[in-house]
Scaffold this active site. Structure first.
Site, PDB file in Angstrom:
ATOM      1  N   HIS A  64      72.074  19.388  20.134  1.00 35.86           N
ATOM      2  CA  HIS A  64      72.024  18.928  18.738  1.00 35.86           C
ATOM      3  C   HIS A  64      72.354  20.099  17.819  1.00 35.86           C
ATOM      4  O   HIS A  64      72.315  21.260  18.234  1.00 35.86           O
ATOM      5  CB  HIS A  64      70.624  18.398  18.389  1.00 35.86           C
ATOM      6  CG  HIS A  64      69.560  19.457  18.430  1.00 35.86           C
ATOM      7  ND1 HIS A  64      68.969  19.892  19.600  1.00 35.86           N
ATOM      8  CD2 HIS A  64      68.991  20.216  17.447  1.00 35.86           C
ATOM      9  CE1 HIS A  64      68.085  20.841  19.341  1.00 35.86           C
ATOM     10  NE2 HIS A  64      68.081  21.060  18.040  1.00 35.86           N
ATOM     11  N   ASP A  81      70.950  21.520  13.961  1.00 32.89           N
ATOM     12  CA  ASP A  81      69.774  21.289  13.116  1.00 32.89           C
ATOM     13  C   ASP A  81      70.182  20.758  11.746  1.00 32.89           C
ATOM     14  O   ASP A  81      71.157  21.224  11.147  1.00 32.89           O
ATOM     15  CB  ASP A  81      68.981  22.595  12.935  1.00 32.89           C
ATOM     16  CG  ASP A  81      68.263  23.012  14.217  1.00 32.89           C
ATOM     17  OD1 ASP A  81      68.193  22.207  15.173  1.00 32.89           O
ATOM     18  OD2 ASP A  81      67.755  24.154  14.267  1.00 32.89           O
ATOM     19  N   HIS A 129      73.061  23.434  20.045  1.00 28.13           N
ATOM     20  CA  HIS A 129      72.194  24.096  21.021  1.00 28.13           C
ATOM     21  C   HIS A 129      71.378  23.080  21.805  1.00 28.13           C
ATOM     22  O   HIS A 129      71.261  21.911  21.410  1.00 28.13           O
ATOM     23  CB  HIS A 129      71.291  25.134  20.335  1.00 28.13           C
ATOM     24  CG  HIS A 129      70.494  24.610  19.167  1.00 28.13           C
ATOM     25  ND1 HIS A 129      71.053  24.334  17.937  1.00 28.13           N
ATOM     26  CD2 HIS A 129      69.178  24.323  19.036  1.00 28.13           C
ATOM     27  CE1 HIS A 129      70.125  23.900  17.107  1.00 28.13           C
ATOM     28  NE2 HIS A 129      68.969  23.874  17.746  1.00 28.13           N
ATOM     29  N   ARG A 151      57.180  26.842  28.701  1.00 25.29           N
ATOM     30  CA  ARG A 151      57.795  27.623  27.619  1.00 25.29           C
ATOM     31  C   ARG A 151      57.371  27.026  26.282  1.00 25.29           C
ATOM     32  O   ARG A 151      57.352  25.808  26.124  1.00 25.29           O
ATOM     33  CB  ARG A 151      59.316  27.553  27.750  1.00 25.29           C
ATOM     34  CG  ARG A 151      60.066  28.187  26.595  1.00 25.29           C
ATOM     35  CD  ARG A 151      61.571  28.228  26.870  1.00 25.29           C
ATOM     36  NE  ARG A 151      62.250  28.968  25.829  1.00 25.29           N
ATOM     37  CZ  ARG A 151      62.708  28.417  24.709  1.00 25.29           C
ATOM     38  NH1 ARG A 151      62.584  27.124  24.497  1.00 25.29           N
ATOM     39  NH2 ARG A 151      63.307  29.164  23.809  1.00 25.29           N
TER      40      ARG A 151
HETATM   41  C1  LIG Z   1      62.390  19.044   9.954  1.00 27.25           C
HETATM   42  C2  LIG Z   1      63.014  18.379  10.881  1.00 27.25           C
HETATM   43  C3  LIG Z   1      64.076  18.940  11.740  1.00 27.25           C
HETATM   44  C4  LIG Z   1      63.999  18.040  12.959  1.00 27.25           C
HETATM   45  C5  LIG Z   1      63.808  16.693  12.317  1.00 27.25           C
HETATM   46  C6  LIG Z   1      62.671  16.986  11.368  1.00 27.25           C
HETATM   47  O1  LIG Z   1      62.602  16.087  10.302  1.00 27.25           O
HETATM   48  C7  LIG Z   1      61.363  17.026  12.157  1.00 27.25           C
HETATM   49  C8  LIG Z   1      61.554  17.540  13.607  1.00 27.25           C
HETATM   50  C9  LIG Z   1      62.759  18.455  13.817  1.00 27.25           C
HETATM   51  C10 LIG Z   1      63.248  18.382  15.247  1.00 27.25           C
HETATM   52  C11 LIG Z   1      62.504  19.310  16.222  1.00 27.25           C
HETATM   53  C12 LIG Z   1      63.048  19.113  17.639  1.00 27.25           C
HETATM   54  C13 LIG Z   1      64.588  19.069  17.674  1.00 27.25           C
HETATM   55  C14 LIG Z   1      65.131  18.160  16.551  1.00 27.25           C
HETATM   56  C15 LIG Z   1      66.626  17.951  16.674  1.00 27.25           C
HETATM   57  C16 LIG Z   1      64.344  16.879  16.560  1.00 27.25           C
HETATM   58  O2  LIG Z   1      64.541  15.886  17.212  1.00 27.25           O
HETATM   59  O3  LIG Z   1      63.257  17.025  15.729  1.00 27.25           O
HETATM   60  C17 LIG Z   1      64.707  18.744  15.202  1.00 27.25           C
HETATM   61  C18 LIG Z   1      65.172  18.048  13.925  1.00 27.25           C
HETATM   62  C19 LIG Z   1      66.442  18.572  13.300  1.00 27.25           C
HETATM   63  O4  LIG Z   1      66.839  19.726  13.460  1.00 27.25           O
HETATM   64  O5  LIG Z   1      67.100  17.817  12.602  1.00 27.25           O
HETATM   65  O1  LIG Z   2      62.965  25.779  21.887  1.00 29.32           O
HETATM   66  C1  LIG Z   2      63.917  26.321  21.394  1.00 29.32           C
HETATM   67  O2  LIG Z   2      64.264  27.466  21.690  1.00 29.32           O
HETATM   68  C2  LIG Z   2      64.783  25.582  20.371  1.00 29.32           C
HETATM   69  C3  LIG Z   2      64.140  24.377  19.777  1.00 29.32           C
HETATM   70  C4  LIG Z   2      65.049  23.625  18.849  1.00 29.32           C
HETATM   71  O3  LIG Z   2      66.230  23.615  18.992  1.00 29.32           O
HETATM   72  C5  LIG Z   2      64.466  22.873  17.721  1.00 29.32           C
HETATM   73  O4  LIG Z   2      63.217  22.793  17.590  1.00 29.32           O
HETATM   74  O5  LIG Z   2      65.270  22.344  16.919  1.00 29.32           O
HETATM   75 FE   LIG Z   3      67.233  22.854  17.137  1.00 31.45          FE
END
Ligand SMILES: C=C1C[C@]23C[C@@]1(O)CC[C@H]2[C@@]12CCC[C@@](C)(C(=O)O1)[C@H]2[C@@H]3C(=O)O
Ligand SMILES: O=C(O)CCC(=O)C(=O)O
Ligand SMILES: [Fe+2]
Length: 343
Positions: A223, A225, A280, A289
């Site tokens: 994905h 961010d 990533h 981890r």
């Molecule tokens: C702040 C945010 C980024 C995120 C989506 C969210 O609203 C809450 C969770 C975040 C996270 C963490 C794990 C990976 C990720 C892709 C996901 O599924 O939830 C990220 C989201 C993001 O980067 O968009």
């Molecule tokens: O665990 C990690 O190193 C990355 C986690 C991540 O990509 C995320 O929280 O968006």
């Molecule tokens: Fe991420």
């Protein structure tokens, strides 16, 4: 609570989108078997990883901009976040993920609600298979959910997370100022950077439990961010990989004490595609981890418009839109969101 609280809120969480009781699972269930990632070479461990930059280096601004263009990710040392605070966050998070699963489920993130609480990554419904992961997201005050986990003993956890968040905010804004200058944006004229009004901030505690069959599982699926910038504390255990054109998946080997910084979609759009929003993923591992990701995005009504210049190109590659609009598009189209808004 900011636009990120809305992200992925309409993705349909099915009953299976809850973390397993990982401690009681000794073989990888079929629901968690990820096969055939072969199109994107499995573990580019032979490539050199992204740069390590010392923020105290007089040349750090130039190195940061270079890393934004070439990698979209770098590891930062000399960042000033106290080691003790980083250790405290690690031990508070360990305490949380060590709780019995029934206790953690009391703080389960509610579908359609804010992103806060315990659960699988909100992007889970975009994939057929489930990730080997459990996460805890903090948006706004950490107290309500922490009280569900530790009815009489939540203060230490909350104080640590709030202190950590404020330190990461200062660091993140220092980096944003550096990057804005390179885009010819005067950071002193950006209202939300000066006044901190309406920002979207999320702190995600990630746990990748010990996996019985790591090569066939996935910690977090690929994905980018939905942030302007994300700063990440990795533990000593490696697992984060970034996709680099020509090299495949490259490991970001954790440097002790370093903070990993990655650019998100909003810097990519603002820079007219010149700065990389890094794709990533996290591979599963035999030992547990943890990682802690701090997501920072401008207010929902901030208009994201590609900067045009000789360096960044004279023709906009992306449509101009608000943060809120983009968050909606990402929630619907996920990995295709950037191509949806491409000119
Ligand atoms: C702040 C945010 C980024 C995120 C989506 C969210 O609203 C809450 C969770 C975040 C996270 C963490 C794990 C990976 C990720 C892709 C996901 O599924 O939830 C990220 C989201 C993001 O980067 O968009
Ligand atoms: O665990 C990690 O190193 C990355 C986690 C991540 O990509 C995320 O929280 O968006
Ligand atoms: Fe991420």
């Amino acid at each position: 609570m900011g636009a990120l609280a809305e992200s992925y809120k309409d993705t349909l969480l099915e009953p299976q989108h809850i973390p397993l009781d990982y401690g009681s699972v000794h073989t990888l269930p079929d629901s968690h078997v990820w096969l055939d990632e072969s199109d994107e070479s499995p573990s580019g461990v032979h490539s050199t990883g992204p740069p390590v930059i010392d923020l105290a280096d007089p040349d750090s601004a130039r190195l940061i901009i270079q890393a934004c263009e070439t990698w979209g990710v770098f590891q930062l040392i000399g960042h000033g976040i106290p080691t003790k605070l980083m250790e405290d966050v690690q031990s508070e998070a360990e305490k949380l993920f060590d709780l019995p699963v029934d206790q953690k489920m009391k703080a389960l993130r509610s579908p359609g609600g804010s992103q806060s609480g315990y659960g699988l990554p909100p992007i889970s419904p975009f994939f057929e298979k489930l990730m080997w992961h459990e996460g805890y997201h903090i948006m706004g005050s950490p107290i309500d959910h922490a009280k569900l986990l530790w009815p009489n003993d939540y203060q230490g956890f909350c104080d640590t997370m709030v202190h950590y968040r404020s330190q990461l905010k200062a660091l993140t804004e220092q980096l944003i100022r550096i990057i804005f200058k390179s885009l010819n944006i005067n950071p002193d004229e950006v209202a939300w950077l000066k006044e901190s009004q309406g920002l979207s901030i999320g702190l995600q505690l990630n746990c990748y439990p010990p996996c019985p069959d790591p090569t066939r599982a996935m910690g977090i699926a690929p994905h980018t961010d939905t942030s302007l910038i994300t700063v990440l504390q990795q533990s000593k255990v490696s697992g984060l990989q970034v996709f680099k054109e020509g090299a495949g998946w490259v490991l970001v080997q954790p440097v002790p004490g370093a903070i990993t910084v990655n650019l998100g979609d909003f810097f990519h759009i603002l820079s007219n595609g010149v700065f990389t929003t890094v794709r990533h993923r996290v591979v599963a591992t035999r030992i547990r981890r943890l990682s802690f990701a701090y997501f920072y995005a401008p207010p929902g009504d901030f208009i994201v418009s590609p900067v045009l210049s000789k360096d960044f190109g004279e023709v906009p590659r992306y449509q101009t839109l608000s943060v809120k609009e983009y968050v909606g598009i990402k929630g619907k189209h996920f990995e295709k969101a950037l191509s949806v808004i491409q000119n």
